[in-house]
Write an enzyme that holds these catalytic residues in place. Structure first.
Site, PDB file in Angstrom:
ATOM      1  N   ASP A  75     -11.916 107.023  64.582  1.00 48.60           N
ATOM      2  CA  ASP A  75     -11.788 105.679  64.022  1.00 48.60           C
ATOM      3  C   ASP A  75     -12.298 105.595  62.585  1.00 48.60           C
ATOM      4  OD1 ASP A  75     -14.464 106.031  64.725  1.00 48.60           O
ATOM      5  OD2 ASP A  75     -14.419 104.587  66.353  1.00 48.60           O
ATOM      6  N   ASN A 144     -21.391  98.256  74.854  1.00 48.18           N
ATOM      7  CA  ASN A 144     -20.550  97.443  75.740  1.00 48.18           C
ATOM      8  C   ASN A 144     -19.506  98.298  76.453  1.00 48.18           C
ATOM      9  OD1 ASN A 144     -18.862  98.097  73.641  1.00 48.18           O
ATOM     10  ND2 ASN A 144     -18.415  95.990  73.012  1.00 48.18           N
ATOM     11  N   HIS A 146     -17.560 100.556  74.960  1.00 48.72           N
ATOM     12  CA  HIS A 146     -16.369 100.916  74.179  1.00 48.72           C
ATOM     13  C   HIS A 146     -16.332 102.413  73.881  1.00 48.72           C
ATOM     14  CE1 HIS A 146     -18.387  99.935  70.005  1.00 48.72           C
ATOM     15  NE2 HIS A 146     -18.382 101.243  70.160  1.00 48.72           N
ATOM     16  N   GLU A 151     -12.595  98.030  72.177  1.00 46.43           N
ATOM     17  CA  GLU A 151     -13.537  97.081  72.758  1.00 46.43           C
ATOM     18  C   GLU A 151     -13.066  96.654  74.149  1.00 46.43           C
ATOM     19  OE1 GLU A 151     -16.258  96.820  71.351  1.00 46.43           O
ATOM     20  OE2 GLU A 151     -16.198  96.153  69.268  1.00 46.43           O
TER      21      GLU A 151
HETATM   22  C1  GLP Z   1     -19.467 103.033  67.124  1.00 49.23           C
HETATM   23  C2  GLP Z   1     -18.256 103.991  66.939  1.00 49.23           C
HETATM   24  C3  GLP Z   1     -17.999 104.746  68.199  1.00 49.23           C
HETATM   25  C4  GLP Z   1     -19.327 105.282  68.653  1.00 49.23           C
HETATM   26  C5  GLP Z   1     -20.158 104.158  69.220  1.00 49.23           C
HETATM   27  C6  GLP Z   1     -21.596 104.534  69.496  1.00 49.23           C
HETATM   28  O1  GLP Z   1     -19.185 101.714  66.871  1.00 49.23           O
HETATM   29  N1  GLP Z   1     -17.047 103.426  66.491  1.00 49.23           N
HETATM   30  O2  GLP Z   1     -17.032 105.755  67.972  1.00 49.23           O
HETATM   31  O3  GLP Z   1     -19.127 106.233  69.671  1.00 49.23           O
HETATM   32  O4  GLP Z   1     -20.048 103.008  68.417  1.00 49.23           O
HETATM   33  O5  GLP Z   1     -22.346 104.628  68.349  1.00 49.23           O
HETATM   34  P1  GLP Z   1     -23.797 105.227  68.286  1.00 49.23           P
HETATM   35  O6  GLP Z   1     -23.667 106.686  68.553  1.00 49.23           O
HETATM   36  O7  GLP Z   1     -24.271 104.940  66.892  1.00 49.23           O
HETATM   37  O8  GLP Z   1     -24.606 104.543  69.337  1.00 49.23           O
END
Ligand code: GLP
Length: 250
Positions: A75, A144, A146, A151
């Site tokens: 992403d 959440n 995702h 989402e």
């Molecule tokens: C973000 C990214 C995801 C990631 C997730 C967890 O928003 N877009 O690809 O896996 O949320 O992030 P983190 O590893 O900082 O907890």
């Protein structure tokens, strides 16, 4: 270490984060040794900082090369220039691409600064297909539930698309931007179908703040309200967790 199988997902729970990360890195290296031209799906976020730093430290000794590898990131935010300090382009450049011998022209991220993000999303999906699909996809997990920026409520049939970030996701990522007002509210993300089409999927989650998302993934069936639960439909999905993230798993 505990090895479980829950709803068709291989779940490995580690006592410490370092051995969990080492396991994930070893999966990548095994794939690169078997096929140096593999197509790898990459993720960002805090979870992947120790993963990339372990790769930077070990890849030469491990005798693997990224020279012929193709990568696709999950992403990218919409509306940030590529060279913004907050873009995932910059994150990948700093944490991985500048540390290994990857050929930049084979390292792909969605073009969040494209004038037409929808078109950029379809182009990205096409590029993944033209590369023959993804051999090994790494995933983090949102609080959440995702995956990528898919989402809750995202269709399991979704391909790479433009998505609206939830309030919770904006807040969770605000620490990287300074304040929630500076976090973009849209992103281009691989869809759930894109992720499920990868030949193998490995999700990493550590820390207590992921424990509820992990619990929901395994207790709420297969539901679009918990995007990670879609991975139960995959034939080769592995979750690597630390004991804090796995605290509700018995
Ligand atoms: C973000 C990214 C995801 C990631 C997730 C967890 O928003 N877009 O690809 O896996 O949320 O992030 P983190 O590893 O900082 O907890």
């Amino acid at each position: 270490m505990r090895k479980l199988e829950i709803d068709g997902i291989r779940v490995i729970v580690f006592d410490d984060t370092k051995s969990m990360i080492a396991e994930a890195v070893s999966y990548l290296y095994d794939v690169l040794r078997t096929d140096p031209e593999s197509v790898i799906g990459l993720a960002t976020g805090d979870t992947f900082i120790p993963f990339y730093s372990m790769i930077a430290e070990t890849f030469r000794k491990a005798r693997v090369s990224f020279k012929d590898v193709t990568t696709f990131n999950l992403d990218e935010y919409v509306g940030l220039p590529e060279d913004s300090p907050h873009s995932y382009h910059t994150y990948m450049e700093q944490n991985l691409f500048s540390k290994v011998d990857i050929n930049r022209k084979n390292a792909h991220l969605p073009d969040g600064s494209a004038p037409d993000p929808e078109e950029a999303a379809s182009e990205y999906e096409k590029l993944i297909r033209e590369a023959g699909g993804i051999d090994l996809q790494f995933l983090g997990l949102g609080r959440n539930g995702h995956i990528g920026f898919n989402e809750p409520g995202t269709s399991f049939d979704s391909l790479t698309h433009v998505t609206e970030l939830s309030e919770g996701t904006v807040l969770a990522n605000a620490h990287l931007f300074g304040s929630p007002e500076d976090v973009p509210h849209r992103a281009i993300t691989m869809g759930i179908r894109t992720i499920l089409d990868a030949r193998r999927v490995v999700l990493l989650a550590f820390g207590e703040n992921k424990s509820v998302a992990i619990r929901d993934t395994f207790t709420r069936g297969i539901t679009e309200s918990v995007p990670a639960s879609s991975l139960k439909l995959h034939r080769r999905a592995t979750f690597l967790l630390d004991s804090a993230a796995a605290k509700f798993i018995t």
